[in-house]
Design an enzyme around this catalytic site. Structure first.
Site, PDB file in Angstrom:
ATOM      1  CB  CYS A   2       5.061  -2.468   2.260  1.00  0.00           C
ATOM      2  SG  CYS A   2       5.246  -0.755   2.792  1.00  0.00           S
ATOM      3  N   GLY A  29      10.764  -4.667   3.498  1.00  0.00           N
ATOM      4  CA  GLY A  29      10.581  -3.592   4.459  1.00  0.00           C
ATOM      5  C   GLY A  29      11.181  -3.955   5.792  1.00  0.00           C
ATOM      6  CG  ASN A 104       3.788  -3.528  -1.745  1.00  0.00           C
ATOM      7  OD1 ASN A 104       4.103  -4.384  -2.540  1.00  0.00           O
ATOM      8  ND2 ASN A 104       4.517  -2.445  -1.562  1.00  0.00           N
ATOM      9  N   GLY A 105       2.324  -0.321  -1.825  1.00  0.00           N
ATOM     10  CA  GLY A 105       2.082   0.593  -2.952  1.00  0.00           C
ATOM     11  C   GLY A 105       1.806   1.993  -2.440  1.00  0.00           C
ATOM     12  CB  CYS A 239       6.783  -2.564 -10.440  1.00  0.00           C
ATOM     13  SG  CYS A 239       8.395  -1.911 -10.000  1.00  0.00           S
ATOM     14  CE1 TYR A 245      18.493  -3.442  -4.562  1.00  0.00           C
ATOM     15  CE2 TYR A 245      16.329  -2.502  -4.163  1.00  0.00           C
ATOM     16  CZ  TYR A 245      17.606  -2.787  -3.724  1.00  0.00           C
ATOM     17  OH  TYR A 245      17.981  -2.462  -2.450  1.00  0.00           O
ATOM     18  CB  SER A 297      20.146  -6.887  -5.892  1.00  0.00           C
ATOM     19  OG  SER A 297      21.047  -5.833  -5.713  1.00  0.00           O
ATOM     20  CB  CYS A 396       9.068   5.103  -8.198  1.00  0.00           C
ATOM     21  SG  CYS A 396       7.682   3.968  -7.978  1.00  0.00           S
ATOM     22  CB  CYS A 447       5.207   0.366 -14.385  1.00  0.00           C
ATOM     23  SG  CYS A 447       5.688   2.063 -13.979  1.00  0.00           S
TER      24      CYS A 447
HETATM   25  S1  SF4 Z   1       8.197   3.913 -11.684  1.00  0.00           S
HETATM   26 FE1  SF4 Z   1       9.793   2.289 -11.712  1.00  0.00          FE
HETATM   27  S2  SF4 Z   1       9.869   1.507  -9.600  1.00  0.00           S
HETATM   28 FE2  SF4 Z   1       7.947   2.666  -9.825  1.00  0.00          FE
HETATM   29  S3  SF4 Z   1       6.403   1.172 -10.378  1.00  0.00           S
HETATM   30 FE3  SF4 Z   1       7.190   2.003 -12.290  1.00  0.00          FE
HETATM   31  S4  SF4 Z   1       8.904   0.638 -12.879  1.00  0.00           S
HETATM   32 FE4  SF4 Z   1       8.429   0.241 -10.726  1.00  0.00          FE
END
Ligand code: SF4
Length: 473
Positions: A2, A29, A104-105, A239, A245, A297, A396, A447
């Site tokens: 989002c 979004g 968002n999340g 992330c 992307y 992308s 994810c 992440c």
């Molecule tokens: S799992 Fe992948 S898409 Fe989800 S927050 Fe972690 S790096 Fe980003």
């Protein structure tokens, strides 16, 4: 995924700026959009609708709104269905006044929190996890909204980048792991908070800084007041897929240009690196005639690849700009139709030539397979597929729609099998280490769970129930 946007001004009306900011975040979004503000009689006003910003919201009406603080949201559902009742901002007029939240999340302990709240009499109006934050806040009727919000945020787990509207001002908050980006911008005395810094450019505002992981920032006539959440985390989890992307290339996240990160991913991909690879045909990629990309992308990584390999870049796959991204269409059938409507290779460029085709990722493999088969129909000699991220093997849980392992091509298929099903002559991925180094943020700040399965430690159910007791106690 989002997009959220908030604006505070001491003197200007800002609702139309929310509209413009949301338009810049449209890529995050496309299912619904909404704007909320507080009017003179201390009530929340909100306009929400399904579809793109210009379909869901009436710009002329927003231009007439006399509000100096407002928030907005564009939604792609990752928790709760695609219904108008789940469109955000989520609003309430409760005992301590009006409040609106745009999120968002994904909250990973939402179901436990919801159960505990419902056992205490909460009535949920939506299936969105964001409502748990609103309910936790509203169930503290004797605390001022900002204090209630801060206590509530200590008890939710997972990903949240929020803009919150309350009488105390505009609030920006980011989870202690920092999963999703959130930026602060400024133009004169006006402050803006946006999921991505690209939204500031449109308004003539400058990027000031990221909202820090674990920060709650209040913006009002007294300026900026920053608070810290006490939650301790093992390490940051910005992330990495935002750089691969999700984010726009003209955004800066975590102090790192998304464009430059993608360009470097392409360069490293061209050098070969240590990523997973498979070569089906004897036609070597080194003899390719040119580099093309899966627009848009994959384009920045393809430019980096072309520069490093000293091959020409050709915009040989053309995108219809009036159709949305396939990745964020709700059903498989629409996704498959969408690829043919959206992407078309130039036969004159592919015929009797050998091409490197760069894409940012393979999630389901549907898009890559259809485009490669369309390129084959052009009479190409060879297609070498290069992916500027590692194989996506895990879902994810932090706000991206990669729903189940079964939908992920790399979760159950080898690189050889994927290359075969897509029909590419060779397939190479970027390694996780090369991706991390391209982003330029140490791995313990990112992440990478959808690539390596290293998820954050989840709270157990009892811990989440205790969270509610702590708030109410
Ligand atoms: S799992 Fe992948 S898409 Fe989800 S927050 Fe972690 S790096 Fe980003």
């Amino acid at each position: 995924m989002c997009g959220v946007f908030g604006a505070y001004s001491g003197k200007d009306y800002v609702a139309e700026e929310i509209y413009l900011g949301l338009s810049a975040l449209q890529h995050r979004g496309q299912e619904s959009a909404g704007v909320a503000w507080i009017n003179g009689d201390r009530r929340i006003n909100v306009i929400k609708g399904m579809g793109l910003v210009h379909d869901a919201l009436n710009q002329s009406r927003l231009a007439e709104v006399r509000a100096r603080t407002a928030i907005g949201h564009v939604r792609y559902s990752t928790a709760g269905g695609s219904h108008e009742q789940n469109a955000q901002p989520i609003c309430a007029n409760y005992a301590q006044g009006p409040v609106a939240i745009a999120h968002n999340g994904n909250l990973t302990n939402f179901l436990e929190l919801r159960e505990a709240l419902e056992n205490r009499g909460a009535i949920f109006q939506s299936t969105s996890d964001t409502e748990a934050i609103l309910q936790l806040l509203a169930h503290q009727p004797r605390r001022r909204p900002l204090e209630a919000l801060r206590r509530a945020l200590c008890e939710v787990r997972g990903a949240f980048s929020l803009v919150v509207l309350m009488e105390e001002g505009l609030v920006a908050a980011r989870d202690p792991w920092g999963f999703r980006p959130l930026s602060l911008g400024r133009r004169g005395e006006n402050y803006y908070v946006a999921s991505e810094s690209c939204a500031f450019n449109l308004l003539g505002a400058s990027f000031v800084r990221d909202i820090e992981p674990g920060e709650v920032l209040l913006i009002n006539e007294r300026g900026l007041q920053s608070y810290r959440m006490p939650t301790e985390v093992e390490h940051g989890r910005l992330c990495s897929f935002e750089y691969v992307y999700l984010a726009r290339p003209d955004s800066v996240i975590g102090g790192r240009s998304v464009y430059k990160a993608r360009q470097e991913m392409g360069r490293r991909l061209a050098r070969g690196g240590s990523g997973e690879k498979f070569f089906l045909s004897s036609a070597p990629a080194s003899e390719a005639d040119f580099v093309a990309s899966m627009p848009d992308s994959g384009t920045t990584a393809a430019l980096g690849y072309a520069e490093e390999s000293r091959l020409p870049y050709e915009a040989a796959v053309v995108r219809n700009r009036y159709v949305g991204r396939t990745f964020i269409q709700p059903t498989q059938r629409v996704r498959e139709l969408g690829v043919r409507i959206k992407l078309n290779p130039c036969p004159e460029l592919f015929r009797d030539r050998s091409a490197i085709l760069v894409d940012d990722s393979i999630v389901r493999g549907t898009t890559a397979g259809l485009v490669v088969s369309m390129i084959r129909e052009c009479g190409t000699k060879a297609i070498h597929l290069r992916i500027s991220s590692p194989p996506v093997r895990y879902p994810c849980f932090y706000g991206i729609d990669t729903p189940s392992k079964g939908d992920l091509a790399a979760a159950s298929h080898s690189v050889e099998e994927i290359a075969g099903s897509i029909g590419a002559d060779s397939l190479c991925y970027l390694s996780c280490q090369d991706m991390i180094e391209s982003i330029g943020i140490p791995g313990d700040g990112l992440c990478t769970a959808c690539f390596d399965g290293k998820y954050m430690k989840e709270p157990d159910r009892a811990e989440s129930r205790d969270a509610c007791e702590r708030i109410f106690g």
